[in-house]
Scaffold this motif. Structure first.
Motif, PDB file in Angstrom:
ATOM      1  N   GLU A 157      26.408 -30.803 -42.584  1.00  0.00           N
ATOM      2  CA  GLU A 157      27.278 -29.680 -42.903  1.00  0.00           C
ATOM      3  C   GLU A 157      26.566 -28.350 -42.684  1.00  0.00           C
ATOM      4  OE1 GLU A 157      30.497 -29.612 -43.714  1.00  0.00           O
ATOM      5  OE2 GLU A 157      30.531 -31.761 -43.298  1.00  0.00           O
ATOM      6  N   ARG A 158      25.270 -28.327 -42.969  1.00  0.00           N
ATOM      7  CA  ARG A 158      24.510 -27.097 -42.723  1.00  0.00           C
ATOM      8  C   ARG A 158      24.494 -26.774 -41.234  1.00  0.00           C
ATOM      9  NH1 ARG A 158      20.029 -25.257 -40.855  1.00  0.00           N
ATOM     10  NH2 ARG A 158      19.326 -27.320 -40.202  1.00  0.00           N
ATOM     11  N   LEU A 159      24.236 -27.802 -40.415  1.00  0.00           N
ATOM     12  CA  LEU A 159      24.231 -27.595 -38.973  1.00  0.00           C
ATOM     13  C   LEU A 159      25.616 -27.206 -38.461  1.00  0.00           C
ATOM     14  CD1 LEU A 159      21.967 -30.576 -37.837  1.00  0.00           C
ATOM     15  CD2 LEU A 159      21.368 -28.151 -37.881  1.00  0.00           C
ATOM     16  N   ARG A 160      26.632 -27.840 -39.042  1.00  0.00           N
ATOM     17  CA  ARG A 160      27.996 -27.518 -38.615  1.00  0.00           C
ATOM     18  C   ARG A 160      28.338 -26.067 -38.955  1.00  0.00           C
ATOM     19  NH1 ARG A 160      32.263 -31.596 -40.818  1.00  0.00           N
ATOM     20  NH2 ARG A 160      31.062 -32.912 -39.397  1.00  0.00           N
ATOM     21  N   ALA A 161      27.954 -25.640 -40.171  1.00  0.00           N
ATOM     22  CA  ALA A 161      28.200 -24.252 -40.560  1.00  0.00           C
ATOM     23  C   ALA A 161      27.413 -23.292 -39.674  1.00  0.00           C
ATOM     24  CB  ALA A 161      27.826 -24.063 -42.032  1.00  0.00           C
ATOM     25  N   GLU A 162      26.187 -23.706 -39.333  1.00  0.00           N
ATOM     26  CA  GLU A 162      25.358 -22.864 -38.470  1.00  0.00           C
ATOM     27  C   GLU A 162      25.971 -22.737 -37.083  1.00  0.00           C
ATOM     28  OE1 GLU A 162      20.996 -23.402 -36.482  1.00  0.00           O
ATOM     29  OE2 GLU A 162      21.107 -23.627 -38.669  1.00  0.00           O
ATOM     30  N   LEU A 163      26.465 -23.847 -36.538  1.00  0.00           N
ATOM     31  CA  LEU A 163      27.107 -23.801 -35.223  1.00  0.00           C
ATOM     32  C   LEU A 163      28.396 -22.981 -35.264  1.00  0.00           C
ATOM     33  CD1 LEU A 163      26.604 -27.483 -34.033  1.00  0.00           C
ATOM     34  CD2 LEU A 163      25.467 -25.444 -33.152  1.00  0.00           C
ATOM     35  N   THR A 164      29.149 -23.137 -36.357  1.00  0.00           N
ATOM     36  CA  THR A 164      30.376 -22.359 -36.503  1.00  0.00           C
ATOM     37  C   THR A 164      30.062 -20.873 -36.565  1.00  0.00           C
ATOM     38  OG1 THR A 164      31.448 -24.184 -37.681  1.00  0.00           O
ATOM     39  CG2 THR A 164      32.417 -22.000 -37.945  1.00  0.00           C
ATOM     40  N   ASP A 165      28.991 -20.536 -37.306  1.00  0.00           N
ATOM     41  CA  ASP A 165      28.596 -19.136 -37.417  1.00  0.00           C
ATOM     42  C   ASP A 165      28.114 -18.597 -36.077  1.00  0.00           C
ATOM     43  OD1 ASP A 165      28.090 -16.881 -39.351  1.00  0.00           O
ATOM     44  OD2 ASP A 165      26.068 -17.085 -38.524  1.00  0.00           O
ATOM     45  N   GLN A 166      27.368 -19.426 -35.338  1.00  0.00           N
ATOM     46  CA  GLN A 166      26.894 -18.996 -34.023  1.00  0.00           C
ATOM     47  C   GLN A 166      28.046 -18.747 -33.065  1.00  0.00           C
ATOM     48  OE1 GLN A 166      24.149 -21.966 -32.696  1.00  0.00           O
ATOM     49  NE2 GLN A 166      22.523 -21.330 -34.089  1.00  0.00           N
ATOM     50  N   ALA A 167      29.139 -19.505 -33.234  1.00  0.00           N
ATOM     51  CA  ALA A 167      30.286 -19.353 -32.337  1.00  0.00           C
ATOM     52  C   ALA A 167      31.010 -18.027 -32.551  1.00  0.00           C
ATOM     53  CB  ALA A 167      31.261 -20.509 -32.534  1.00  0.00           C
ATOM     54  N   ILE A 168      30.833 -17.416 -33.723  1.00  0.00           N
ATOM     55  CA  ILE A 168      31.540 -16.154 -34.006  1.00  0.00           C
ATOM     56  C   ILE A 168      30.578 -14.978 -34.086  1.00  0.00           C
ATOM     57  CG2 ILE A 168      33.416 -17.351 -35.199  1.00  0.00           C
ATOM     58  CD1 ILE A 168      32.123 -16.577 -37.845  1.00  0.00           C
ATOM     59  N   ARG A 169      29.309 -15.212 -33.744  1.00  0.00           N
ATOM     60  CA  ARG A 169      28.306 -14.144 -33.804  1.00  0.00           C
ATOM     61  C   ARG A 169      27.896 -13.709 -32.404  1.00  0.00           C
ATOM     62  NH1 ARG A 169      27.323 -11.769 -38.893  1.00  0.00           N
ATOM     63  NH2 ARG A 169      27.682 -13.374 -40.479  1.00  0.00           N
ATOM     64  N   ASP A 170      27.500 -12.452 -32.307  1.00  0.00           N
ATOM     65  CA  ASP A 170      26.925 -11.938 -31.074  1.00  0.00           C
ATOM     66  C   ASP A 170      25.482 -12.394 -30.986  1.00  0.00           C
ATOM     67  OD1 ASP A 170      26.693 -10.127 -28.732  1.00  0.00           O
ATOM     68  OD2 ASP A 170      25.346  -9.047 -30.078  1.00  0.00           O
ATOM     69  N   GLY A 171      25.101 -12.945 -29.839  1.00  0.00           N
ATOM     70  CA  GLY A 171      23.770 -13.527 -29.711  1.00  0.00           C
ATOM     71  C   GLY A 171      22.644 -12.529 -29.818  1.00  0.00           C
ATOM     72  N   LEU A 172      22.847 -11.265 -29.444  1.00  0.00           N
ATOM     73  CA  LEU A 172      21.770 -10.274 -29.468  1.00  0.00           C
ATOM     74  C   LEU A 172      21.645  -9.590 -30.816  1.00  0.00           C
ATOM     75  CD1 LEU A 172      19.619  -8.534 -28.013  1.00  0.00           C
ATOM     76  CD2 LEU A 172      21.488  -6.969 -27.368  1.00  0.00           C
ATOM     77  N   THR A 173      22.741  -9.079 -31.336  1.00  0.00           N
ATOM     78  CA  THR A 173      22.669  -8.232 -32.531  1.00  0.00           C
ATOM     79  C   THR A 173      22.880  -8.990 -33.833  1.00  0.00           C
ATOM     80  OG1 THR A 173      25.030  -7.740 -32.394  1.00  0.00           O
ATOM     81  CG2 THR A 173      23.515  -6.292 -31.180  1.00  0.00           C
ATOM     82  N   GLY A 174      23.507 -10.156 -33.769  1.00  0.00           N
ATOM     83  CA  GLY A 174      23.754 -10.924 -34.979  1.00  0.00           C
ATOM     84  C   GLY A 174      25.029 -10.561 -35.701  1.00  0.00           C
ATOM     85  N   VAL A 175      25.695  -9.482 -35.320  1.00  0.00           N
ATOM     86  CA  VAL A 175      26.981  -9.168 -35.939  1.00  0.00           C
ATOM     87  C   VAL A 175      28.055 -10.033 -35.291  1.00  0.00           C
ATOM     88  CG1 VAL A 175      26.269  -6.811 -36.487  1.00  0.00           C
ATOM     89  CG2 VAL A 175      27.416  -7.272 -34.315  1.00  0.00           C
ATOM     90  N   TYR A 176      29.295  -9.921 -35.793  1.00  0.00           N
ATOM     91  CA  TYR A 176      30.370 -10.757 -35.269  1.00  0.00           C
ATOM     92  C   TYR A 176      30.706 -10.366 -33.832  1.00  0.00           C
ATOM     93  CZ  TYR A 176      31.063 -12.412 -40.020  1.00  0.00           C
ATOM     94  OH  TYR A 176      30.877 -12.979 -41.244  1.00  0.00           O
ATOM     95  N   ASN A 177      31.284 -11.325 -33.083  1.00  0.00           N
ATOM     96  CA  ASN A 177      31.661 -11.041 -31.706  1.00  0.00           C
ATOM     97  C   ASN A 177      33.122 -10.597 -31.619  1.00  0.00           C
ATOM     98  OD1 ASN A 177      33.142 -13.426 -31.978  1.00  0.00           O
ATOM     99  ND2 ASN A 177      31.602 -14.665 -30.939  1.00  0.00           N
ATOM    100  N   ARG A 178      33.566 -10.296 -30.415  1.00  0.00           N
ATOM    101  CA  ARG A 178      34.899  -9.745 -30.220  1.00  0.00           C
ATOM    102  C   ARG A 178      35.992 -10.742 -30.576  1.00  0.00           C
ATOM    103  NH1 ARG A 178      36.677  -6.186 -24.956  1.00  0.00           N
ATOM    104  NH2 ARG A 178      38.869  -5.831 -25.548  1.00  0.00           N
ATOM    105  N   ARG A 179      35.748 -12.027 -30.318  1.00  0.00           N
ATOM    106  CA  ARG A 179      36.754 -13.050 -30.652  1.00  0.00           C
ATOM    107  C   ARG A 179      37.017 -13.076 -32.146  1.00  0.00           C
ATOM    108  NH1 ARG A 179      35.490 -19.025 -28.713  1.00  0.00           N
ATOM    109  NH2 ARG A 179      35.769 -17.964 -26.708  1.00  0.00           N
ATOM    110  N   HIS A 180      35.926 -13.038 -32.933  1.00  0.00           N
ATOM    111  CA  HIS A 180      36.104 -13.044 -34.390  1.00  0.00           C
ATOM    112  C   HIS A 180      36.753 -11.742 -34.851  1.00  0.00           C
ATOM    113  CE1 HIS A 180      35.383 -14.299 -38.477  1.00  0.00           C
ATOM    114  NE2 HIS A 180      34.786 -13.138 -38.746  1.00  0.00           N
ATOM    115  N   LEU A 181      36.422 -10.629 -34.192  1.00  0.00           N
ATOM    116  CA  LEU A 181      37.030  -9.346 -34.532  1.00  0.00           C
ATOM    117  C   LEU A 181      38.547  -9.427 -34.407  1.00  0.00           C
ATOM    118  CD1 LEU A 181      36.866  -6.171 -34.926  1.00  0.00           C
ATOM    119  CD2 LEU A 181      36.862  -6.064 -32.430  1.00  0.00           C
ATOM    120  N   THR A 182      39.026  -9.997 -33.313  1.00  0.00           N
ATOM    121  CA  THR A 182      40.468 -10.130 -33.101  1.00  0.00           C
ATOM    122  C   THR A 182      41.105 -11.004 -34.176  1.00  0.00           C
ATOM    123  OG1 THR A 182      40.100  -9.899 -30.716  1.00  0.00           O
ATOM    124  CG2 THR A 182      42.226 -10.793 -31.428  1.00  0.00           C
TER     125      THR A 182
END
Length: 509
Positions: A337-362
């Motif tokens: 579950e930790r890995l799943r949450a981490e992957l889910t978080d990575q899917a909605i985060r910007d890889g460089l800055t760590g803030v959310y990405n545009r998809r999550h913003l929408t």
């Protein structure tokens, strides 16, 4: 007749000796080889003694050979008990702790045989005849010895039958071969002891060990080697890393595998893990109890210490539709579950800055737009292309990272920070109007203006321009973003490093 018997006994001796030697050579590779070597060595000694007893003309030699059969008998009984113990899946460590008991019978038997000429309690009488060979009358110690041998062989047979019922279907034929080969000499011994053979006593037991050797040889040649312990269902369950518990219809624990015992010991309800016979609710917490009673086949539960368990309840069904119980499988999925949450978080985060990405913003904008008041701040780093051209892209990346860090720190839990694209960021502020969003944007601008990025050319202070827009009733998020973006470009046209609201643009128009 006499010559034929000697030939058969000698052949049995040769076959059993060969098999004993081959089995002994495999003792380090196969857990059943040592006991099999002991059994076949005993059969070889027994057959050899019978050959001598039948073939010699000397009465003392024939009688001595008759007595010498019994060391072979003792070896066979001890080996048979050893063999069935290991073959039926019992722990070899338990046998090693009790192996001294295997020597009690051989020692007592040899003592009785050696001293028999003085007390005649083993053979009450013995005589050698030219036509009948050695004939004996059995004494009380012989019957005690015989009862012990039959009891031990019976225990081994019962263990084998029980293990055969527990074994996986593909290995049950191994038990059939084992039992057929092992019990054949027992039948021969019963016929020898209790049947009337006429004028000559013929011992069929060592002769039938030829059948035993042939059966076990055939088992090996057919791809089911007797040197391997058959796989039982308990072996399969024990090998599973998940906790497996078998319950009766009332929720009483019938069996658990080692993983379940360890898990229950860690939970603390039953420190020693000894749960068989106890009720389900006595050995697990209330959440797991509810999982069994609730009728749900699968649940994910979180324990008090934060451990996450995947609990699956499988109801057993018989052919008549009744339910004899259930199998409960519990898996610790905390890391998963930790890995799943981490992957889910990575899917909605910007890889460089760590803030959310545009998809999550929408996604957040759509969700917040349905709840009421909403404002958006669009930010863009001033002269970012010049920064990259002058200082390099690595410094440009550091500028974006520091900006994202400052935005996140100032906004906190009041809004959502996302990278909209390139050097452009967006801040979503739920339950806020244009005025509050403008104040926050100004605070962000002053904070970022004070932050310097270290470069080879000295400290670099980057500024940004911002545009603010508030959601208008009846409009959509596309219109909101378009107005905020238009205000951002107006801020750049007015000289950069400033905040412009869409309302101010509307007044000018």
């Amino acid at each position: 007749m006499q010559t034929a018997l000697v030939a058969v006994y000698v052949t049995a001796t040769a076959v059993a000796s060969t098999y004993a030697a081959l089995s002994w050579r495999r003792r380090r590779r196969a857990p059943l080889a040592s006991s099999l070597a002991l059994i076949t060595a005993g059969a070889a000694l027994w057959s050899l003694a019978q050959a001598v007893a039948v073939g010699v003309d000397s009465a003392p030699a024939a009688l001595t050979a008759t007595y010498l059969m019994f060391p072979g008998v003792a070896m066979i009984v001890a080996g048979f008990l050893w063999h069935t113990t290991v073959f039926t899946g019992r722990r070899l460590e338990q046998l090693r702790r009790r192996r001294t008991l295997l020597w009690v019978h051989p020692v007592l038997l040899m003592t009785a045989v050696v001293t028999d000429p003085w007390h005649h309690l083993f053979f009450s009488s013995a005589a050698v005849h030219a036509t009948e060979g050695v004939t004996v009358q059995f004494g009380p110690l012989y019957w005690v010895h015989t009862a012990y041998c039959y009891t031990m062989i019976g225990i081994g047979a019962v263990r084998s039958v029980a293990a055969m019922r527990r074994a996986v279907r593909g290995h049950r034929r191994v038990f059939v071969i084992f039992l057929a080969g092992g019990l054949a000499p027992l039948v021969g011994n019963l016929l020898t002891v209790f049947a009337d053979h006429g004028d000559r006593q013929v011992d069929l037991t060592p002769i039938l060990f030829l059948f035993t050797a042939s059966m076990w040889w055939w088992a090996e040649r057919s791809g089911m080697p007797a040197r391997r312990m058959p796989v039982a269902y308990e072996h399969v369950i024990a090998a599973i890393s998940d906790a497996v518990m078998v319950l009766d219809p009332d929720g009483r624990v019938l069996d658990v595998n080692p993983a379940a015992a360890g898990m229950l010991a860690e939970v603390g309800q039953v420190p020693d893990g000894d749960v068989v016979g106890r009720m389900w609710f006595e050995v697990v917490g209330p959440q797991l109890t509810a999982a069994f009673a609730g009728g749900t086949d699968q649940q994910t539960l979180t324990a008090g210490d934060g451990t996450i368990y995947d609990v699956r309840v499988v109801r057993m069904r018989t052919s008549d539709g009744s339910t004899p119980g259930a199998v409960v499988v519990v898996r610790d999925v905390t890391e998963l579950e930790r890995l799943r949450a981490e992957l889910t978080d990575q899917a909605i985060r910007d890889g460089l800055t760590g803030v959310y990405n545009r998809r999550h913003l929408t996604s957040v904008l759509r969700e917040q737009a349905d709840r009421g008041r909403l404002a958006v701040v669009m930010l863009d780093v001033d002269h970012f292309k010049s920064i990259n051209d002058t200082y390099g892209h690595a410094v440009g990346d550091q500028v974006l990272i520091r900006l994202a860090r400052e935005l996140t720190a100032v906004v906190g839990d009041t809004g959502t920070v996302a990278r909209y694209g390139g050097e452009e960021f967006a801040v979503i502020l739920p339950d806020a109007g244009a005025h509050a969003a403008t104040e926050l944007a100004e605070r962000l601008r002053h904070c970022c203006d004070q932050v310097a990025v270290v470069t080879p050319r000295g400290p670099l202070r980057a500024t940004f321009s911002a545009g603010v827009a508030e959601l208008v009733p009846g409009s959509g998020i596309e219109d909101l973003l378009r107005r905020a973006d238009r205000a951002l470009y107006a801020a750049k046209e007015q000289g950069r490093n400033r905040v412009v609201t869409d309302d101010a643009l509307a007044v000018r128009r």
